[in-house]
Design an enzyme around this catalytic site. Structure first.
Site, short mmCIF file in Angstrom:
data_model
loop_
_atom_site.label_atom_id
_atom_site.label_comp_id
_atom_site.label_asym_id
_atom_site.label_seq_id
_atom_site.Cartn_x
_atom_site.Cartn_y
_atom_site.Cartn_z
N HIS A 267 0.83 -1.21 0.00
CA HIS A 267 0.00 0.00 0.00
C HIS A 267 0.86 1.27 0.00
O HIS A 267 0.69 2.14 -0.85
CB HIS A 267 -0.93 -0.04 1.21
CG HIS A 267 -1.82 1.14 1.35
ND1 HIS A 267 -3.13 1.15 0.91
CD2 HIS A 267 -1.60 2.38 1.88
CE1 HIS A 267 -3.67 2.33 1.17
NE2 HIS A 267 -2.77 3.09 1.75
N GLU A 268 1.78 1.35 0.95
CA GLU A 268 2.58 2.58 1.04
C GLU A 268 3.49 2.73 -0.19
O GLU A 268 3.70 3.84 -0.68
CB GLU A 268 3.39 2.63 2.34
CG GLU A 268 2.58 2.42 3.62
CD GLU A 268 1.33 3.26 3.74
OE1 GLU A 268 1.23 4.32 3.10
OE2 GLU A 268 0.42 2.85 4.50
N HIS B 130 1.46 4.10 -3.10
CA HIS B 130 1.18 5.54 -3.00
C HIS B 130 2.19 6.38 -3.77
O HIS B 130 1.90 7.53 -4.10
CB HIS B 130 1.20 6.00 -1.54
CG HIS B 130 -0.13 5.96 -0.85
ND1 HIS B 130 -1.29 6.42 -1.42
CD2 HIS B 130 -0.48 5.53 0.40
CE1 HIS B 130 -2.29 6.29 -0.56
NE2 HIS B 130 -1.84 5.74 0.55
N GLU C 251 -6.56 7.25 -1.35
CA GLU C 251 -6.68 6.09 -0.47
C GLU C 251 -7.54 4.98 -1.07
O GLU C 251 -7.18 3.81 -1.02
CB GLU C 251 -7.20 6.51 0.92
CG GLU C 251 -6.22 7.41 1.70
CD GLU C 251 -4.85 6.78 1.94
OE1 GLU C 251 -4.70 5.56 1.74
OE2 GLU C 251 -3.92 7.52 2.34
#
Ligand code: BES
Ligand code: ZN
Length: 879
Positions: free
Chosen positions: A303-304, A307, A326
């Site tokens: 996820h990070e 981003h 998000e």
């Protein structure tokens, strides 16, 4: 606005462009735990050059101002104004250079926003509005600047000094001090700034990008954790590969850092090239972390990392657009996990999570669209709606446009908006334009809150061999919106013969039949679909792969559910059919209990479970999911007035009944799976453990269970099996539970993450006595009210996952919890607000409990100096 009484809403419609460009920000930190000096130099350029002058408006909070100068002139008190969190310098010229110096106090920062202390190091957390606690600056995501950051500190105390981007220079200073300078070439908003200073050890690896660039990967941890970084590193490398292959996206710097901290309000943070993680999502070893932890690490690392493109390269215009980064990034991490593990199991876990956390939000006092129109405290809007529902909206684009259409849209989105701060409308436009389709009506998903209900009826006409499905959609009013419009709802259907085979599908106006699954798109309030050449009354398989975030109502017969459970080709439908059957059985017993009748065990549920237990073909992890009964909170959602104790008793009755009637099948499956093999990290081994431990949890409701659990505990070489055994012993109130818990405590008392599990196991134990144990545990040396992981694992778990404890009729749970909310509000308002939301659904309970919860809410509401965070939650709940 921290003061609850004056807390004001901010509206999306009030957005205004910041009048200045700031091309360069130079930051200088003189690092110390007790106090840190921050000097900043920023170059302002007025966007509208026609104007001669313009006010400069900056944000700051808890800053001790030392000095301020504009274009070389020191400003005095009457040259500027400070009002709350804003500083205004009137009438600055078109080109202006502002220099500031402030002092901040990391060691006394308990809110964990801005610069704070964690163990042996200092670190920052800036999203959403933490940068203003570091220095004066326009703290908003649409002001993007390149940063150059110089840090100086004592080398012995702070040997490692990190910030975003590349290390440019470093050197020694007199008196054992040193300095390091970092430069990030990508303009970024304040919320992506990060700094870390302290005594950390590192693990290093490398990644070669598709175009042949070498990226250094480093994970920084406290030295005793060096042997727990392997899985996170492997996950990071997998994520980098996956984003190149699936999304055609390559990493853009030569360095990527991950830092793990024990003190973090959230899971992890995507600061440009300097991710900061809650250590829960980095550290793992087979004996300390469960399979769920391993999967969590993979997902959050992914996820990070993802981003970097969806969030950092293209960011949000303002915080109302949060789901732009998000929702999209959650969709990407879900897909990553699905491609790494079992797609079907991942989908089911995502759906379970959406239903149990997001649906109640839509139905409660904080209901909001995935793009909210107003808020008091943005930290309260990092919600399941913005995240999980937001991700299902992205998934619907994908369902409607297909993988290649979706990727075309992504490509156009990056072509148009790389380096910009944009809105959800821009994302929708890119998807629409790249595919030449109109998505205007689809856009309603961004502005409408609430969970749509889709009511389905059907009719089979044997004479004409026609089968008609009629769908009606209706979104009930929510607290924030009374009237609702029809939404675009993609739904995938199949039709099964009673033998469980997929029928070919042909609609009335079509010339050919297509295969087993058909995607239909509902756009109106009511629509009818007529299938032809259907030889028998079919069993409808509805919303395959859960193609929209809706509640589906169809009056399945037990026979139909049995057919779907046994044969459907879609894992979601099989699982959902089993959940529906179990839910029906439990709620029926709940009703019988209320009516003073004896409870009884449904024969169709027994049959279905017998089938699941005899299935040697399906993925064991899916079978495990199918046998996990709906949890008490999900069942509570299905009732007009929640019967806390009835649900608990009825669910237990059904579980015990299944366990005892099918004891030999459970035992057989358990024995097969309990094959004495050493721990492995593979998806296959995880699936075996999942099914094995579900079998164990049923067996614990039989006479054989206790000794099996004890034997498993003794021979276990991994945390998954260990926890399953101890949890099981606790839940059945075994006399062996106490010893197991103390042994665990002795072994792990120095290990923060493992002790979180120890707290959770005890907080989750059903019944009104647990509150006293929780109070005792707050005195345990491993507990700290200042640490969010501790608060979540003891207090949060008690309030959110232990309904018979929290909702104890004597008010003990409520009173205890309200005390904690008040205590926490003085330390960490973000965490306090999360805890306060445990009271959100108070109106759904019986009159006695309603009265008690309301009184506690009122008690919190009048606390002096209550934060905006908590008062927004409490006031909404009371309204
Ligand atoms: N940007 C957030 C983290 C964040 C949000 C930190 C608000 C502080 C305030 C990050 O990308 C994120 O979404 N993290 C999630 C985990 C993720 C896997 C859904 C989290 O921290 O819960
Ligand atoms: Zn995120």
């Amino acid at each position: 606005m921290k003061d609850g009484l004056s807390a004001k809403s901010i509206y999306r419609k009030d957005y205004m462009v910041y009048p200045w460009d700031i091309n360069q920000l130079d930051l200088y930190f003189d690092i110390g735990s007790e106090s840190t000096i921050v000097r900043a130099e920023m170059k302002f350029h007025l966007k509208d050059e026609e104007k001669a002058t313009q006010d400069i408006v900056l944000n700051g909070s808890d800053l001790q101002l030392v000095s301020l100068s504009l274009n070389g002139r020191v400003l005095r008190g009457d040259d500027y104004t400070i009002d709350g969190e804003t500083l205004t310098i009137p009438g600055a010229p078109v080109k202006s250079v502002l220099k500031t110096e402030v002092k901040i106090h990391p060691a006394s920062n308990s809110a964990l926003e801005g610069l704070y202390l964690s163990g042996a190091f200092l670190l920052t957390q800036c999203e959403a509005q933490g940068f203003r606690k570091i220095t004066w600056f326009p703290d908003r995501p649409d002001v993007m600047t390149t940063y150059r950051v110089t840090m100086e500190a004592a080398r012995s105390e702070f040997p490692v000094l990190l910030s975003n981007g590349n290390e440019e220079a470093s050197g020694d200073l007199p008196a054992g001090r040193h300095w390091v300078r970092w430069h990030d070439p990508f303009p970024k908003p304040t919320y992506l700034f990060a700094l870390v200073a302290g005594d950390l050890a590192l693990v290093e690896d490398h990644f070669e990008t598709r175009s042949g660039r070498d990226v250094v990967l480093r994970i920084y941890v406290e030295v005793e954790n060096l042997d727990r970084c392997g899985h996170a590193m492997e996950s990071l490398i997998n994520a980098m590969h996956w984003d190149e292959e699936r999304f055609d996206l390559e990493y853009d710097l030569d360095i990527y850092h991950v830092v793990a901290t024990n003190d973090f309000n959230m899971g992890a943070m995507e600061n440009k090239s300097l991710n900061i993680f809650n250590s829960k999502y980095v550290l793992a070893r087979p004996d300390t972390a469960t399979d769920a932890d391993y999967q969590g690490i993979e997902g959050v690392i992914g996820h990070e990392y993802f981003h970097n493109w969806t969030g950092n390269r293209v960011t949000c215009r303002d915080w109302f657009e949060l789901t732009l980064k998000e929702g999209l990034t959650v969709f990407r991490d879900e897909e990553f996990s699905a491609d790494m593990q079992s797609r079907a199991v991942k989908r089911i876990r995502v759906i379970r999570d959406l239903r149990s956390r997001q649906f109640p939000e839509d139905d409660g006092p904080m209901a909001h669209p995935i793009r909210p129109d107003h808020y008091v405290e943005i930290n309260n809007f990092y919600t399941a709606t913005v995240y999980q529902k937001g991700a299902t909206i992205i998934r619907m684009y994908h369902t409607l446009l297909g993988e290649s259409g979706f990727q075309k849209g992504m490509k156009l989105y990056f072509e148009r908006h790389d380096g910009q701060a944009v809105t959800c409308d821009d994302f929708l436009a890119a998807m629409a334009d790249a595919n030449g389709v109109n998505l205007d009506r689809f856009g309603r998903w961004y502005s409408q809150s609430g969970t749509p209900q889709v009511h389905i009826s059907d009719h089979y006409d044997a004479a004409t061999q026609k089968y008609t499905l009629t769908l009606k959609q209706h979104t009930p009013a929510t607290r924030d919106q009374k009237s609702k419009k029809a939404l675009v709802i993609p739904f995938a259907v199949g039709l099964l013969t009673t033998n469980g085979e997929d029928l070919p599908l042909q609609l009335e106006n079509e010339t050919d039949a297509t295969g087993g699954t058909r995607l239909l798109v509902m756009e109106e309030a009511q629509q009818e679909y007529v299938f032809i050449n259907i030889p028998e009354a079919p069993v409808p398989s509805l919303f395959r792969d859960y193609s929209a975030p809706v509640k589906v109502f169809y009056d399945y017969s037990p026979m139909q559910l049995a057919t779907l459970i046994a044969y459907d080709s879609d894992a979601y439908v099989r699982w959902d059919a089993a959940q529906r059957m179990a839910q029906g059985a439990i709620l029926e017993q709940c009703q019988r209990l209320a009516d003073g009748k004896d409870m009884r065990l449904d024969s169709s549920l027994l049959m279905a479970f017998r089938g699941i237990l005899s299935d040697r073909l399906a993925d064991p992890a899916l079978l495990a999911e199918a046998m996990i009964l709906p949890d008490e909170d999900y069942l509570a959602e299905q009732m007009e007035v929640v019967d806390v104790d009835g649900i608990h008793v009825a669910r237990k009755f059904i579980k015990k009944g299944l366990a005892n009637d099918l004891a030999s099948l459970f035992a057989k499956r358990y024995t097969e799976l309990n094959d004495g093999q050493h721990y492995q990290k593979t998806p296959g081994a995880m699936a075996h453990r999942a099914l094995k431990n579900v079998c164990l949890s049923y067996l614990l409701d039989t006479d054989a269970g206790e000794s099996l659990a004890v034997a498993q505990l003794e021979s276990s070489d991994n945390m998954t099996d260990t926890l399953a055994a101890i949890n099981g012993l606790i839940l059945v109130d075994s006399p062996m539970a106490g010893a197991a818990l103390s042994e665990f405590e002795i072994k792990w008392k120095e290990d923060a993450l493992v002790m979180d599990k120890w707290f959770t196991m005890q907080a989750i134990k059903p019944g009104p006595d647990t509150v006293n144990r929780v109070k005792e545990l707050m005195q345990h040396p491993a507990f700290s009210i200042q640490n969010p992981n501790k608060v979540r694992s003891l207090i949060g778990v008690f309030a959110m996952l232990n309904p018979t404890g929290f909702h104890a009729a004597d008010d003990s749970g409520y009173e205890f919890h309200a005390d904690r909310v008040i205590e926490l509000d003085g330390l960490n308002p973000q965490i306090a607000a999360r805890m306060a939301s445990a009271f959100n659904r108070w109106k759904r309970y019986d009159d006695d409990r309603k009265k008690l919860m309301k009184a506690q809410l009122q008690r919190i509401a009048v606390v002096d100096g209550l934060s905006g965070d908590v008062s927004e939650i409490i006031n909404n709940a009371l309204r």
